[in-house]
Design a protein around this motif. Sequence first.
Motif, PDB file in Angstrom:
ATOM      1  N   ASN A 367       0.803  -1.228   0.000  1.00  0.00           N
ATOM      2  CA  ASN A 367       0.000   0.000   0.000  1.00  0.00           C
ATOM      3  C   ASN A 367       0.833   1.274   0.000  1.00  0.00           C
ATOM      4  OD1 ASN A 367      -2.110  -1.750   0.159  1.00  0.00           O
ATOM      5  ND2 ASN A 367      -2.798  -1.148   2.190  1.00  0.00           N
ATOM      6  N   MET A 371       2.779   0.060  -4.619  1.00  0.00           N
ATOM      7  CA  MET A 371       1.680   0.591  -5.435  1.00  0.00           C
ATOM      8  C   MET A 371       1.851   2.079  -5.750  1.00  0.00           C
ATOM      9  SD  MET A 371      -0.314  -1.612  -6.642  1.00  0.00           S
ATOM     10  CE  MET A 371      -1.570  -0.481  -7.255  1.00  0.00           C
ATOM     11  N   LEU A 392      -2.549  -6.655  -6.637  1.00  0.00           N
ATOM     12  CA  LEU A 392      -2.331  -6.342  -5.217  1.00  0.00           C
ATOM     13  C   LEU A 392      -1.999  -7.602  -4.434  1.00  0.00           C
ATOM     14  CD1 LEU A 392      -5.254  -3.813  -4.593  1.00  0.00           C
ATOM     15  CD2 LEU A 392      -2.835  -3.286  -4.674  1.00  0.00           C
ATOM     16  N   ILE A 613      -5.552  -0.128  -0.520  1.00  0.00           N
ATOM     17  CA  ILE A 613      -4.281   0.419  -1.010  1.00  0.00           C
ATOM     18  C   ILE A 613      -3.707   1.494  -0.094  1.00  0.00           C
ATOM     19  CG2 ILE A 613      -4.815  -0.093  -3.418  1.00  0.00           C
ATOM     20  CD1 ILE A 613      -5.621   2.806  -3.810  1.00  0.00           C
TER      21      ILE A 613
END
Length: 936
Positions: A367, A371, A392, A613
């Motif tokens: 997260n 990302m 993810l 996220i």
Amino acid sequence: MLQGWVIVLASFLYLGILFAIAWYADRRADAGRSLIANPAVYALSLGVYCTTWTFYGSVGRAAASGIGFLPIYLGPTLLFALAGFILHKMIRVAKTNRITSIADFVASRYGKSQLLGGLVTVIAVVGVIPYIALQLKAVSNSFAILASYPEIIMPATAGAVPLFYDSALYVAMILAAFTILFGTRHLDATERHEGMVAAIAVESVVKLVAFLAVGAFVVWGVHDGVGDIFAQAAAVPEVARRLTTADSPAAYGTWGTLIFLSMFASLLLPRQFQIAVVENVDASHLRRAVWMFPLYLFLINLFVLPVALAGMLHFPRGIVDADTFVLTLPMAHQQEALTLFVYIGGLSAATGMVIVETIALSTMVCNDLVMPLLLRLPVLGLAAREDLSGLLLEIRRWAIAVILGLGYLYFRVAGEAYALVSIGLISFAAVAQFAPAVIGGLFWKGGTRDGALSGLAAGFVVWTYTLLLPSFAKSGWLPDGFIAHGLFGIELLRPQHLFGLTGLDEITHCLVWSLLANLGAYIGVSLQRVPNVREARQATLFVGGAEAASVPGWHSTAGVGDLLPLAGRFLGLARAQEAFARHAQQRGLKGINELPADARLVSFAESLLAGAIGSASARVMVASVVKEEPLGIDEVMNILDEASQVRAYTRELEQKSRELTRATAELREANARLRELDRMKDDFISTVTHELRTPLTSIRAFSEMLQEDPKIDLAQRTRFVGIIVSETVRLSRLINQILDLAKLESGRAEWTVAAVDVAEVIHEAAESLTVLFAEKHVTLEFEGCEAGLTVLADRDRLMQVLVNLLSNALKFVPAGSGRVTVGAGGTASEVRVSVDDNGPGIRVQDQEVIFDKFHQGAGTTDVLTDKPQGTGLGLPISRQIIEYFNGRLWVESTPGAGARFVFTLPRQAGDNGDIPQGDTVPGGGRGHEESPGGNS
């Protein structure tokens, strides 16, 4: 005998049982019957704090320093017993902001900064790697020792074992696979893992029972109780020294350092934050945990010192590592079942820590590190992909593998240079760097993103230099002179005697310098500027109490068509649709398509994405589909007011001056309002006096004329008496209406509320005026006035309204050709009544003022007195009555084409809807806080 295959089989069987427990708990959670919604389960899950450090290392620490193992458990005990409110506040803030990790918490507090979240993640990963290495070392060593049963042979050093013959490598691989199965089977928008928590609670029980079992065996199976052990220990000088503590400032300093370190660690270690905050189901469970978790720590340490003394008495000095006494003592007495149970207890302590720690770290890496970087690289084309949920999960699975790989690498490189406890303390010192940013962020609104970044960076650099690099130097991976002579041979830069500070152990030395640099940079840099708008908003959410609820989030709108696909990209479309459907249901809507495009929907979408996220990335992604509007003046003023707290004294005086000016303006405005009310009161008294004087003057004049000339002719006498009677009636009507209006406006009127058929009231009102309509030859018609139009109202008051409206219509229509039409109809929610006439109509500028007191329409006069008919109070009173029942009264008219007066009433009249028929409601009525409105 405990052969290798038996140990392996028992290990896999135990891990399989844990997996089955987790699977069952997840199934129960999906069915809406959570296993972990229990304060006892929550308290037991906090036992993940007790790793192999506790299970094996505490005995080793006690063998080296007596009761020196206790501070590690006094810290969390004091935190929960005396400062549980800090954890309670963290839980409340985390639930409100859908926080998923310690990195997400810090990033969200300081303006949802991706850079800050990434820095916290790096510190957490680097800092916790030694702790993971500790678990690998403990499990690998315990397996190696157990595999040589019945002989007790200490395992070779890690560096001396070939890579593919190293059991720690396979332990790391098995734990990685098991953790991936545990924590990354699917993507959960809440980042809660009910199955994992249930398994951790069971593991806490297993390791506690295992340690109590070996402790009871050593105390009562091998010796004649605790007194016997202490008596034998006192007779051996080498062992007896462990029964006393050094009475020196350095010893007290070490205790204080370890207490603070463990206090911070029990709150800020990624796994502790995950279990205590993120996985918390109900904040009220903390009430049980504040005493049950300290009790757990007490019980699991109950036999530490007796086992340590017994081990030192049984094994000659140096032959057996004190960290293994828990395992080797039952082995030495050929207790196969107990030995295997103790091994399972140690495995439980290690797997619990590794699973939760790596799941928490993998969430942070995904997260807050990977990302955000991937989304910034357009070459990858992620913006065009409709579903990123699989990506993810893959990132998190690879993160788990890499983290455990790094843990194994540290174990190979530096793990043999330290005992278990020492390795753990390195990690404790690393996560202690989060304390200023986290605790300061909870209680100080002046902290800024730049301050948090500076503090964390400074503390991390000092920790690396004074503790992490020396661990590599002790393992031979850095030059020997680095510790003894400092960087570049500069004595002042010796890492464990920085700037000439001596007399402290390495952990205390690191903590002093790192937290000094951390706190100094955090506070110093934060004071350099006022928090910006986003930082101030987040500060209010985290620090503020009651005012936090009023802080707005987004000042923008976006529809379901934009936000649902965005959420679906990261959660999967099915899960996103399910979440949006729940949100629609919570707002009382039938489906997703009815969700309005408002700021509340945007905030929900951001909160939903934050679970997948992280808050910082979620903010960026939501901002890509909405455009935030400027802040309102009230919010800007609130932010400036809060920011003024960190300004210089002169700025504070300037702010006070502005506040005084604003207060003066408000007082001036209030004074002007009071003067206006006083003027309105004088006008009202003047008007009432005039209206009362007019009929009294007529009555007196005609009465005096009759008195002075008793022989006046009959026709003239009859005319004068008629005028007197008419004026008396007018005077009585005026007084009654003034009193009626006064009661309505003061809230002292009584209302008899019941179910009323509007059609019946219309016909009854019309019947009472039949004679007057006939005298003027005016036609009265009805449209749609059918039975069944029922409302909750006061029948007499409603009759008063209709009589007023019909009388007004009759008054203004021409004699002979006049026509008045009463219409009534209804919908499912309200009843509508209209009174139309073919009179002269009302000018547009008069259509509102006619509802003012004493304002009378032009065009009609009394035939006897040549004065306007009526009192000018009928319409104001009628509007007061209708608005009391949450209705509306207005006029529609075109000059020369008549007028239409319309009122509506709800089927269930607002808050009066629950009043039984016939109830009398004094004053403002039930549910009404103030007198009814209207143009009064």
